[in-house]
Design a protein around this motif. Structure first.
Motif, PDB file in Angstrom:
ATOM      1  N   LEU A 112      91.408 -20.424   3.697  1.00 18.55           N
ATOM      2  CA  LEU A 112      90.496 -19.797   2.727  1.00 18.55           C
ATOM      3  C   LEU A 112      90.976 -20.001   1.291  1.00 18.55           C
ATOM      4  O   LEU A 112      90.176 -20.143   0.378  1.00 18.55           O
ATOM      5  N   ARG A 113      92.302 -20.015   1.096  1.00 18.19           N
ATOM      6  CA  ARG A 113      92.823 -20.309  -0.241  1.00 18.19           C
ATOM      7  C   ARG A 113      92.416 -21.721  -0.654  1.00 18.19           C
ATOM      8  O   ARG A 113      92.022 -21.959  -1.791  1.00 18.19           O
ATOM      9  N   GLU A 143      94.226 -18.232   8.445  1.00 16.27           N
ATOM     10  CA  GLU A 143      93.036 -17.880   7.657  1.00 16.27           C
ATOM     11  C   GLU A 143      93.348 -17.940   6.163  1.00 16.27           C
ATOM     12  O   GLU A 143      92.552 -18.448   5.370  1.00 16.27           O
ATOM     13  N   ASP A 144      94.523 -17.429   5.804  1.00 22.88           N
ATOM     14  CA  ASP A 144      94.917 -17.401   4.397  1.00 22.88           C
ATOM     15  C   ASP A 144      94.985 -18.821   3.833  1.00 22.88           C
ATOM     16  O   ASP A 144      94.432 -19.120   2.782  1.00 22.88           O
ATOM     17  N   GLY A 165      88.948 -21.678  -1.677  1.00 23.90           N
ATOM     18  CA  GLY A 165      88.851 -21.006  -2.976  1.00 23.90           C
ATOM     19  C   GLY A 165      89.272 -21.908  -4.119  1.00 23.90           C
ATOM     20  O   GLY A 165      88.656 -21.909  -5.187  1.00 23.90           O
TER      21      GLY A 165
END
Lengths: 360, 360
Positions: free
Chosen positions: A254-255, A250-251, A258
């Motif tokens: 999502l990064r 997820e990190d 972003g």
């Protein structure tokens, strides 16, 4: 446009292409062709589609490098055709699924493309083949089949391929092993724009190696079967990846989203890698506010020559700025005019479809 | 709370603190104190503030490590006091500006803190000093001044300090040179939570080295003057940085904002570094939808012990998850209850102000 659609097995299979290599019996093969012969090929093929309102002729020879490159970025023409010094042309359908390259390696390369895994490509390629054959006499040997410039294409002259998105295979280091096993099955694997398993964006092309001694149906069925297995394997690996490292996955995903929606400068290489993360995130249900269609639209618009072509931006640095503007669109409304620029000049250069082209 | 405010010269000066070291004449100094002596110090000082509804006593000795650490993260108590085995206490005002540490290195350490560059800290520290002196007899020598445990504090017993944010000095590699010149001027520079110019978050503490043979006014005036020069220099370097690398600066700052508001896992170290980028971005006008107050609020909430204390989260991994939730708040509405948790347990542990404390 078809290349932004989310097709059959679209979480793994981005697109399908069937290509048929053909040559005209009465005209020498490429290495021995004169300029006049090249003109004749174009003439005969254009005539075959005379009255067909959908198939437009584009004079590739008179296009600028970046205009050719922009077509290659969408796989409408081959990389070879970008740098060709022959008199080259293209017959292209309004929806850009049907593309007939003239004076590529062979006189005629019929292509039909579609999103996802789509058998219809074979049907449509055959239809285009029949239409040409009605007015053009192909080089054909009853024993061997269609004669082609390179012996690897002799027989059916058919290459069926799928573009597959395999991030979990790459992350789990199983891509190389699986690709080797594919080659023992008579399949070839390449990166998105070149060889090897180190493809930016984790996108690979799988295609048949053998064109001789098999039927078109057999080639297709084998590709379909192997693609199905690859899809299953990739889905399984994605599930495992997410189960074993939920937060890290997820990190990462999502990064990347972003960064794509906030950065001020974005290289083509980075965009492709981060868009790959977002694609994975969508398929795992981590990212819900970006559609696959939007992702595809943005991906095609970030390709270098497409940016040159759409916005007349020739400096790499300014392209990185523009690309960062384009990737920001990911989380915006589905259809944006901002991506399409207004490039009148290209129309003047003879590429009449330009405006619509980039209106994905 | 004061530490989320954007004060005077707030683009560079985060906060001011004035600290006065005092000892009680009739009680042995720290190295020779008995437990009873320590109790007497606390008793006498509590008595001095009896009837003062604003100054609450907190028994630091009975607090858990992470509770003490959370106070140290806001500079309300010193790092030394976190690990102290003495009977330690704190008199803390409701707004957390006034904090009197009991049985730190000296019997009494009076502190007053404020946001930005604020001379009022000196006024208020003196007011607290007077209030204590009215009922407590300080160890004082007419020749030398206030006597302290360590000779470096003798005289005024005063340390005035500012927390300054110096990203452009660090990026332009001029921080070390400037810090060396400060030390020749009798000033000490430290990182946010330790020595050296390698401070995470580009936050540094500048304070006076000399406490003897100068007046409190002189100490303050010198700090004020030097801070003003540092502020000018840093502003000038920021302007130059932005002029010379406009897009790179925007890219760096906006990527950090994108990561802070999208990541799923965020370490304390990374949060501090990226919040520093965002702070720079706000000061350069690149980021407009995040207020300094919100940034400060988020920064304090990302500190490790504060997370433990607010949310009862003891695993580092789960803190990284929670921290990523907290930094997401940056672009949300100014006041959010989500950051404040509900930690009833700490109240039971004697830290009655806890609930309000983290309600920044």
């Amino acid at each position: 446009m078809w290349y932004t659609e989310n097709g059959n097995m679209g979480d793994v299979v981005l697109s399908t292409r069937v290509r048929l290599a053909r040559n005209i019996a009465s005209i020498p093969f490429a290495p021995r062709m004169t300029k006049k012969n090249q003109g004749d090929v174009i003439e005969k093929c254009r005539k075959a589609f005379e009255g067909d309102k959908d198939m437009k002729f584009i004079d590739i020879s008179s296009m600028r490098d970046y205009e050719r490159q922009a077509l290659a970025e969408k796989h409408i023409i081959s990389p070879e055709m970008v740098s060709s010094t022959r008199r080259t042309g293209l017959l292209l359908s309004g929806d850009e699924r049907a593309a007939i390259m003239l004076n590529e390696e062979d006189h005629i390369r019929i292509q039909y493309m579609s999103s996802g895994l789509d058998r219809n490509c074979l049907v449509e390629a055959n239809r285009l083949d029949d239409k040409l054959e009605a007015s053009v006499d192909f080089a054909f040997d009853p024993q061997i089949g269609y004669l082609t410039c390179c012996p690897t294409n002799v027989g059916t002259g058919m290459r069926a391929s799928v573009m597959v998105f395999l991030p979990a295979m790459v992350m789990s280091n199983s891509a190389d092993r699986i690709f080797r096993s594919l080659s023992t099955l008579g399949m070839t694997v390449r990166g998105l724009y070149g060889e090897g398993s180190n493809s930016a964006g984790n996108i690979f092309q799988i295609s048949n190696q053998v064109t001789l001694g098999v039927s078109e149906e057999e080639i297709w069925n084998k590709l379909e079967q192997i693609t199905g297995e690859i899809v299953e394997k990739e889905r399984e690996l994605r599930k495992k990846l997410y189960e074993n490292s939920k937060y890290e996955t997820e990190d990462r995903v999502l990064r990347s989203l972003g960064i794509l929606t906030n950065a001020r400068l974005m290289s083509g290489q980075e965009a492709l890698a981060r868009l790959s993360d977002v694609r994975l995130g969508i398929s795992l249900g981590i990212i819900k506010d970006v559609s696959v269609e939007k992702l595809n639209e943005v991906m095609y618009h970030t390709f270098p020559a497409t940016i040159v072509n759409t916005f007349n931006i020739f400096s790499a640095r300014e392209r990185d700025l523009k690309r960062a503007e384009i990737t920001k669109e990911l989380t915006k409304a589905p259809c944006s005019d901002d991506l399409n620029g207004s490039n009148k000049e290209n129309k003047a250069a003879g590429y009449a479809e330009q405006g619509d082209d980039l209106n994905a």
